[in-house]
Design a protein around this motif. Sequence first.
Motif, PDB file in Angstrom:
ATOM      1  N   LEU A   1       0.805  -1.199   0.000  1.00  0.00           N
ATOM      2  CA  LEU A   1       0.000   0.000   0.000  1.00  0.00           C
ATOM      3  C   LEU A   1       0.851   1.267   0.000  1.00  0.00           C
ATOM      4  N   THR A   2       1.967   1.217   0.724  1.00  0.00           N
ATOM      5  CA  THR A   2       2.761   2.437   0.809  1.00  0.00           C
ATOM      6  C   THR A   2       3.340   2.820  -0.548  1.00  0.00           C
ATOM      7  N   ALA A   3       3.543   1.857  -1.436  1.00  0.00           N
ATOM      8  CA  ALA A   3       4.104   2.170  -2.754  1.00  0.00           C
ATOM      9  C   ALA A   3       3.023   2.437  -3.786  1.00  0.00           C
ATOM     10  N   LYS A   4       1.830   1.912  -3.624  1.00  0.00           N
ATOM     11  CA  LYS A   4       0.783   1.998  -4.640  1.00  0.00           C
ATOM     12  C   LYS A   4      -0.274   3.061  -4.364  1.00  0.00           C
ATOM     13  N   VAL A   5      -0.477   3.467  -3.085  1.00  0.00           N
ATOM     14  CA  VAL A   5      -1.511   4.455  -2.761  1.00  0.00           C
ATOM     15  C   VAL A   5      -0.866   5.814  -2.665  1.00  0.00           C
ATOM     16  N   THR A   6      -1.399   6.774  -3.408  1.00  0.00           N
ATOM     17  CA  THR A   6      -0.888   8.143  -3.379  1.00  0.00           C
ATOM     18  C   THR A   6      -2.050   9.089  -3.133  1.00  0.00           C
ATOM     19  N   GLY A   7      -1.738  10.290  -2.735  1.00  0.00           N
ATOM     20  CA  GLY A   7      -2.777  11.288  -2.515  1.00  0.00           C
ATOM     21  C   GLY A   7      -3.353  11.212  -1.114  1.00  0.00           C
ATOM     22  N   THR A   8      -4.558  11.762  -0.992  1.00  0.00           N
ATOM     23  CA  THR A   8      -5.229  11.851   0.301  1.00  0.00           C
ATOM     24  C   THR A   8      -6.255  10.751   0.433  1.00  0.00           C
ATOM     25  N   LEU A   9      -6.197  10.000   1.533  1.00  0.00           N
ATOM     26  CA  LEU A   9      -7.168   8.940   1.791  1.00  0.00           C
ATOM     27  C   LEU A   9      -8.369   9.562   2.503  1.00  0.00           C
ATOM     28  N   PRO A  10      -9.572   9.482   1.917  1.00  0.00           N
ATOM     29  CA  PRO A  10     -10.756  10.097   2.518  1.00  0.00           C
ATOM     30  C   PRO A  10     -11.129   9.449   3.862  1.00  0.00           C
ATOM     31  N   ILE A  11     -11.846  10.214   4.705  1.00  0.00           N
ATOM     32  CA  ILE A  11     -12.296   9.720   6.018  1.00  0.00           C
ATOM     33  C   ILE A  11     -13.179   8.504   5.849  1.00  0.00           C
ATOM     34  N   ALA A  12     -14.033   8.491   4.808  1.00  0.00           N
ATOM     35  CA  ALA A  12     -14.939   7.364   4.559  1.00  0.00           C
ATOM     36  C   ALA A  12     -14.171   6.071   4.321  1.00  0.00           C
ATOM     37  N   ASN A  13     -12.926   6.173   3.878  1.00  0.00           N
ATOM     38  CA  ASN A  13     -12.109   4.986   3.632  1.00  0.00           C
ATOM     39  C   ASN A  13     -11.102   4.735   4.748  1.00  0.00           C
ATOM     40  N   GLY A  14     -11.306   5.385   5.906  1.00  0.00           N
ATOM     41  CA  GLY A  14     -10.420   5.156   7.045  1.00  0.00           C
ATOM     42  C   GLY A  14      -9.264   6.115   7.133  1.00  0.00           C
ATOM     43  N   GLY A  15      -9.226   7.119   6.271  1.00  0.00           N
ATOM     44  CA  GLY A  15      -8.137   8.085   6.306  1.00  0.00           C
ATOM     45  C   GLY A  15      -8.462   9.287   7.175  1.00  0.00           C
ATOM     46  N   THR A  16      -7.606  10.308   7.081  1.00  0.00           N
ATOM     47  CA  THR A  16      -7.793  11.538   7.848  1.00  0.00           C
ATOM     48  C   THR A  16      -8.262  12.683   6.981  1.00  0.00           C
TER      49      THR A  16
END
Length: 186
Positions: A1-16
């Motif tokens: 995930l650290t190499a393939k996910v970029t940008g901002t992870l939305p709150i709905a998907n568990g991000g901040t």
Amino acid sequence: LTAKVTGTLPIANGGTNSTSTTFVNAASNVTGTLPAANGGTGATTYAPGKVLQVQYGNITSDQTTTSTSYAATTLEDQITPSATDSKILIMVGGGRGSYGAGTLEGSASLYRQIDGGGYSSISVGPLDQHYEGIAYGKLSISLSFLDSPSTTSAVDYKIYMKTSANTYYWNSASSQVSITLMEIGA
């Protein structure tokens, strides 16, 4: 995930929903006094075993009984601990004991009640009085006991006494006997 996910992870998907995250190291970034409301003590320093409060009571009246079961005296005091893990140091001292005549006749014991729930004995053993024979050398009363009531409700401590035979005189000749209660912080 650290190499393939970029940008901002939305709150709905568990991000901040934030592009940058700042972490606080509580060990090095928090200073000062932590208020009690936030889980602290509210104090700038704390030492276990500190005396948090002291209560004192005394009597000068004669106490007598003909009861062979423990009966309440008027020597009592109350303390309300500030924490459930506090201990209460009870010290009783002074007075003088006596008997009508005969052999060892009476004893006293420390009783406790929590929040008006009724008294029960908590002392390790009775505070025995010994027959002094001829009215001289009457004994004083002495007791130290460390109690763990595990409450923040009012705690009452009282001395009870009983006789084995005849009349038992506790605190005879109107001497002074006292009870001191100390709340000791855990």
